[in-house]
Write an enzyme that holds these catalytic residues in place. Structure first.
Site, PDB file in Angstrom:
ATOM      1  N   GLU A 156       3.353 -15.618  -9.592  1.00  0.00           N
ATOM      2  CA  GLU A 156       2.863 -16.401  -8.449  1.00  0.00           C
ATOM      3  C   GLU A 156       1.525 -15.910  -7.916  1.00  0.00           C
ATOM      4  O   GLU A 156       0.924 -16.548  -7.078  1.00  0.00           O
ATOM      5  CB  GLU A 156       3.929 -16.457  -7.342  1.00  0.00           C
ATOM      6  CG  GLU A 156       4.595 -15.137  -7.059  1.00  0.00           C
ATOM      7  CD  GLU A 156       5.738 -15.276  -6.070  1.00  0.00           C
ATOM      8  OE1 GLU A 156       6.260 -16.387  -5.891  1.00  0.00           O
ATOM      9  OE2 GLU A 156       6.097 -14.252  -5.454  1.00  0.00           O
ATOM     10  N   THR A 197       0.019   3.169 -13.271  1.00  0.00           N
ATOM     11  CA  THR A 197      -1.240   2.653 -12.735  1.00  0.00           C
ATOM     12  C   THR A 197      -2.185   2.221 -13.855  1.00  0.00           C
ATOM     13  O   THR A 197      -2.910   1.232 -13.727  1.00  0.00           O
ATOM     14  CB  THR A 197      -1.905   3.715 -11.828  1.00  0.00           C
ATOM     15  OG1 THR A 197      -1.005   3.997 -10.766  1.00  0.00           O
ATOM     16  CG2 THR A 197      -3.223   3.235 -11.269  1.00  0.00           C
ATOM     17  N   LYS A 229      -7.806  11.278 -15.424  1.00  0.00           N
ATOM     18  CA  LYS A 229      -7.052  10.311 -16.242  1.00  0.00           C
ATOM     19  C   LYS A 229      -7.252   8.894 -15.730  1.00  0.00           C
ATOM     20  O   LYS A 229      -7.509   7.974 -16.503  1.00  0.00           O
ATOM     21  CB  LYS A 229      -5.559  10.643 -16.190  1.00  0.00           C
ATOM     22  CG  LYS A 229      -5.120  11.504 -17.334  1.00  0.00           C
ATOM     23  CD  LYS A 229      -3.617  11.446 -17.487  1.00  0.00           C
ATOM     24  CE  LYS A 229      -3.192  12.436 -18.550  1.00  0.00           C
ATOM     25  NZ  LYS A 229      -1.782  12.757 -18.450  1.00  0.00           N
ATOM     26  N   ASP A 246       1.395  10.324   1.377  1.00  0.00           N
ATOM     27  CA  ASP A 246       2.127   9.930   2.588  1.00  0.00           C
ATOM     28  C   ASP A 246       1.640  10.773   3.768  1.00  0.00           C
ATOM     29  O   ASP A 246       1.381  11.965   3.615  1.00  0.00           O
ATOM     30  CB  ASP A 246       3.632  10.172   2.391  1.00  0.00           C
ATOM     31  CG  ASP A 246       4.196   9.333   1.250  1.00  0.00           C
ATOM     32  OD1 ASP A 246       3.601   8.288   0.939  1.00  0.00           O
ATOM     33  OD2 ASP A 246       5.221   9.736   0.669  1.00  0.00           O
ATOM     34  N   CYS A 392      12.435 -11.807  24.784  1.00  0.00           N
ATOM     35  CA  CYS A 392      12.883 -13.104  24.287  1.00  0.00           C
ATOM     36  C   CYS A 392      14.411 -13.237  24.436  1.00  0.00           C
ATOM     37  O   CYS A 392      14.895 -13.489  25.527  1.00  0.00           O
ATOM     38  CB  CYS A 392      12.408 -13.335  22.864  1.00  0.00           C
ATOM     39  SG  CYS A 392      12.272 -15.076  22.477  1.00  0.00           S
ATOM     40  N   GLN A 396      16.772 -13.828  27.815  1.00  0.00           N
ATOM     41  CA  GLN A 396      17.773 -14.887  27.971  1.00  0.00           C
ATOM     42  C   GLN A 396      19.144 -14.284  28.278  1.00  0.00           C
ATOM     43  O   GLN A 396      19.863 -14.755  29.176  1.00  0.00           O
ATOM     44  CB  GLN A 396      17.842 -15.730  26.682  1.00  0.00           C
ATOM     45  CG  GLN A 396      16.538 -16.450  26.357  1.00  0.00           C
ATOM     46  CD  GLN A 396      16.595 -17.232  25.051  1.00  0.00           C
ATOM     47  OE1 GLN A 396      17.538 -17.125  24.272  1.00  0.00           O
ATOM     48  NE2 GLN A 396      15.559 -18.031  24.803  1.00  0.00           N
ATOM     49  N   HIS A 521       6.921 -12.687  23.447  1.00  0.00           N
ATOM     50  CA  HIS A 521       6.960 -11.459  22.622  1.00  0.00           C
ATOM     51  C   HIS A 521       5.725 -10.616  22.918  1.00  0.00           C
ATOM     52  O   HIS A 521       4.729 -10.711  22.196  1.00  0.00           O
ATOM     53  CB  HIS A 521       7.017 -11.819  21.135  1.00  0.00           C
ATOM     54  CG  HIS A 521       8.330 -12.367  20.710  1.00  0.00           C
ATOM     55  ND1 HIS A 521       9.393 -11.552  20.369  1.00  0.00           N
ATOM     56  CD2 HIS A 521       8.776 -13.638  20.603  1.00  0.00           C
ATOM     57  CE1 HIS A 521      10.431 -12.303  20.037  1.00  0.00           C
ATOM     58  NE2 HIS A 521      10.082 -13.576  20.184  1.00  0.00           N
ATOM     59  N   GLU A 523       5.177  -7.645  22.345  1.00  0.00           N
ATOM     60  CA  GLU A 523       4.886  -6.638  21.305  1.00  0.00           C
ATOM     61  C   GLU A 523       3.728  -7.053  20.396  1.00  0.00           C
ATOM     62  O   GLU A 523       3.038  -6.191  19.849  1.00  0.00           O
ATOM     63  CB  GLU A 523       6.140  -6.359  20.464  1.00  0.00           C
ATOM     64  CG  GLU A 523       6.691  -7.515  19.633  1.00  0.00           C
ATOM     65  CD  GLU A 523       7.720  -8.373  20.355  1.00  0.00           C
ATOM     66  OE1 GLU A 523       7.716  -8.385  21.605  1.00  0.00           O
ATOM     67  OE2 GLU A 523       8.523  -9.048  19.674  1.00  0.00           O
TER      68      GLU A 523
HETATM   69  N1  GLN Z   1      17.439 -17.157  19.877  1.00  0.00           N
HETATM   70  C1  GLN Z   1      16.604 -17.361  21.026  1.00  0.00           C
HETATM   71  C2  GLN Z   1      15.883 -18.673  20.979  1.00  0.00           C
HETATM   72  O1  GLN Z   1      15.733 -19.265  19.948  1.00  0.00           O
HETATM   73  C3  GLN Z   1      15.649 -16.224  21.200  1.00  0.00           C
HETATM   74  C4  GLN Z   1      14.608 -16.167  20.129  1.00  0.00           C
HETATM   75  C5  GLN Z   1      13.937 -14.837  20.049  1.00  0.00           C
HETATM   76  O2  GLN Z   1      14.430 -13.842  20.577  1.00  0.00           O
HETATM   77  N2  GLN Z   1      12.817 -14.792  19.387  1.00  0.00           N
HETATM   78  O3  GLN Z   1      15.418 -19.172  21.973  1.00  0.00           O
END
Ligand code: GLN
Length: 546
Positions: A156, A197, A229, A246, A392, A396, A521, A523
């Site tokens: 691919e 390699t 080499k 590493d 997220c 909720q 999010h 992060e």
């Molecule tokens: N499952 C939840 C939603 O779809 C939260 C998604 C998530 O945490 N990214 O709204």
């Protein structure tokens, strides 16, 4: 779009022997080095699979889905690029075989090829080249780094390598090729082997490309005999074989690579003048990392999955990096532990094990498995005043927990758990429900950057130091505004709202050292030297608690 005023240069980064040896971090580090030489740089990730994006793939198979501002669901390497380049990338920086074919086929259906026969060659590589040039132009990049996922020799990858060959043929001085390869040290032999390699190099030659530089990944330094080499058998000058053993922290890699002058070697391959590199910021940052010795213990609570090609750490790489950035800012070292929420479902007593942590994070997630256990962990964090950060799903479920245990509505849940619940604290809007009903899963979540207005004098607003923010989303379900006033009055304040849709984006507990849930999010926007404000203050609270 920026007008084309300068000569663009392109560096292809390809892999040999096996994948997962750090092509992404190598590409990102090279980008950081070129930026430290004063060039403008952008990076492209090529994923050779047929999926149009990474959004429909199981995280166990693929790792994290990294979301861009413009709502593209991409590969985790894009996060490395953003973090190392300190730049926002978008959908032009990402392509897959599926995406390339889809546009060629759509163009054909739209008569864009004016009646010609549309063929795999040249039309597919031409589409790839057009996409590469488009990204270079959009970012007005002097240097565009293109990482081709997987390894050479895979079926691919052929058309992406063909695109590189065509570009090189047209303008040899504008394209350089780096082969990132792995040199194993078999335990029964105890020495580093170059043969795999050598094979990789030959396979690359079969595509019409020759590596200018080999980055020799492995458990130890590349020594003199093996460097010789590689030079002899791979046709790469000795000094262009870069040793890449590493290292404890990926953020050392730009420094390690530049110690061997990789930047100027790439410039020479591109027939450009060499330049000095100013890595003083990176060096100061690595020093700070190494000086961060005091540990803080963070529990990341979620359902456990650890099989397949990727592990939990891959699936939450941006969360992990964001925690690290924030910790180093406070001169502490994070000790992260994955806590399987299903354990709390089997035995409620086990929730008490969370006592040993200084902070608790519930990251994003999907589905029903482990959710009741997560809710128990959140209750523990709320009642015991342990710093809590919900991302997220973590926001909720914090809302669900609050409605259940503080407002006393025991049936409260998310419709993701129970479609017909009488207390849908987290619900689904009709558009999204229709997507699910019609099996339209690809690219249909609430994706990408949305504005959020912050309430003054709250922890969140103080963290950001501004009233309006923009953060990236990836979710299908939403907080149900029917519950908004009730939770707010009872102490789980609704402190962030989307100004257009009125959707709840942030909740935070009033009387708690740090209990914040965000629908987005955060992060994805944390950068090594600029930790995300909410992660920063979460770790700040963790340090205080400790
Ligand atoms: N499952 C939840 C939603 O779809 C939260 C998604 C998530 O945490 N990214 O709204």
């Amino acid at each position: 779009m920026v007008p084309k005023t300068k000569k663009r240069k392109f560096v292809f980064v390809v892999g040999g022997v096996l994948s997962g040896v750090g092509k992404g971090v190598t590409s990102a580090s090279l980008g950081a080095i070129m930026e430290a030489k004063g060039f403008s740089v952008t990076a492209i990730k090529v994923d050779p699979y047929v999926n149009v994006d990474a959004g429909t793939m199981n995280p166990v198979e693929h790792g994290e889905v990294f979301v861009t501002d413009d709502g593209d669901e991409t590969d985790q390497d894009m996060g490395n690029y953003e973090r190392f380049l300190d730049a926002d990338l978008n959908s032009e920086n990402y392509m897959t075989t599926g995406r390339v074919y889809l546009s060629v086929i759509e163009n054909e259906r739209g008569m864009k090829y004016k009646g010609r026969c549309v063929q795999v060659v040249p039309h597919i590589p031409e589409e790839i080249i057009g996409r590469i040039n488009n990204a270079a132009d959009k970012h007005n990049a002097d240097i565009t780094i293109i990482e081709i996922g997987g390894t050479i020799g895979e079926y691919e990858n052929i058309l992406f390598l063909e695109a590189a060959r065509m570009m090189k043929l047209k303008d040899p001085d504008s394209v350089a090729v780096i082969l990132v390869s792995y040199l194993p040290v078999p335990s029964h032999i105890g020495e580093m082997k170059t043969k795999p390699t050598q094979h990789a190099s030959r396979t690359l030659n079969q595509t019409g490309l020759q590596a200018d530089i080999i980055v020799a990944r492995g458990p130890m330094e590349l020594d003199k005999p093996r460097r010789e080499k590689l030079a002899t058998f791979c046709g790469v000058p000795k000094e262009n074989c870069i040793s890449a053993p590493d290292v404890p922290s990926i953020y050392e890699i730009p420094i390690k690579m530049e110690d061997q002058q990789i930047g100027n070697k790439v410039l020479k391959a591109l027939k450009m003048r060499t330049r000095k590199t100013n890595l003083s910021e990176w060096k100061g940052f690595v020093k700070k990392i190494n000086n961060s010795k005091k540990e803080v213990k963070i529990a990341v609570v979620g359902k456990y999955f650890g099989t397949g090609d990727f592990t939990l750490a891959d699936s939450y790489i941006s969360v992990i990096e964001a925690i690290k950035h924030a910790s180093w800012h406070h001169n502490v070292k994070p000790a992260l532990e994955w806590v399987d929420s299903e354990d709390f479902e089997k035995s409620t007593k086990k929730v008490q094990n969370l006592k040993k942590y200084d902070g608790i994070i519930v990251p994003g997630g999907f589905g029903t498995r482990g959710v009741e256990g997560i809710i128990k962990a959140i209750k523990f964090a709320r009642e015991n005043k342990v710093p809590y950060f919900g991302l997220c799903y973590g926001m909720q479920l914090a809302s669900v927990e609050f409605v259940r245990n503080v407002l006393g509505k025991k049936k409260a849940t998310t419709v993701e758990m129970d479609e017909k619940t009488s207390e849908p604290v987290i619900h689904i809007n009709p558009n999204q429900a229709a997507n699910v009903k019609e099996n339209k899963y690809g690219g249909t979540m609430r994706l990408g950057a949305y504005d959020c207005a912050l309430r003054r004098d709250t922890k969140s607003q103080k963290a950001y130091g501004t009233d309006m923010i923009s953060e990236r989303h990836r979710h299908r379900y939403e907080f149900n505004n029917e519950y908004r006033d009730a939770i707010d009055k009872a102490g789980l304040q609704v402190v962030g709202l989307n100004p257009e849709s009125d959707l709840v984006e942030i909740v935070e507990l009033k009387d708690h050292p740090f209990f914040v849930g965000v629908q987005f999010h955060p992060e994805f926007k944390s950068r090594p030297m600029r930790p995300h404000p909410l992660f920063r203050d979460f770790i700040g609270a963790v340090v205080k608690k400790k």
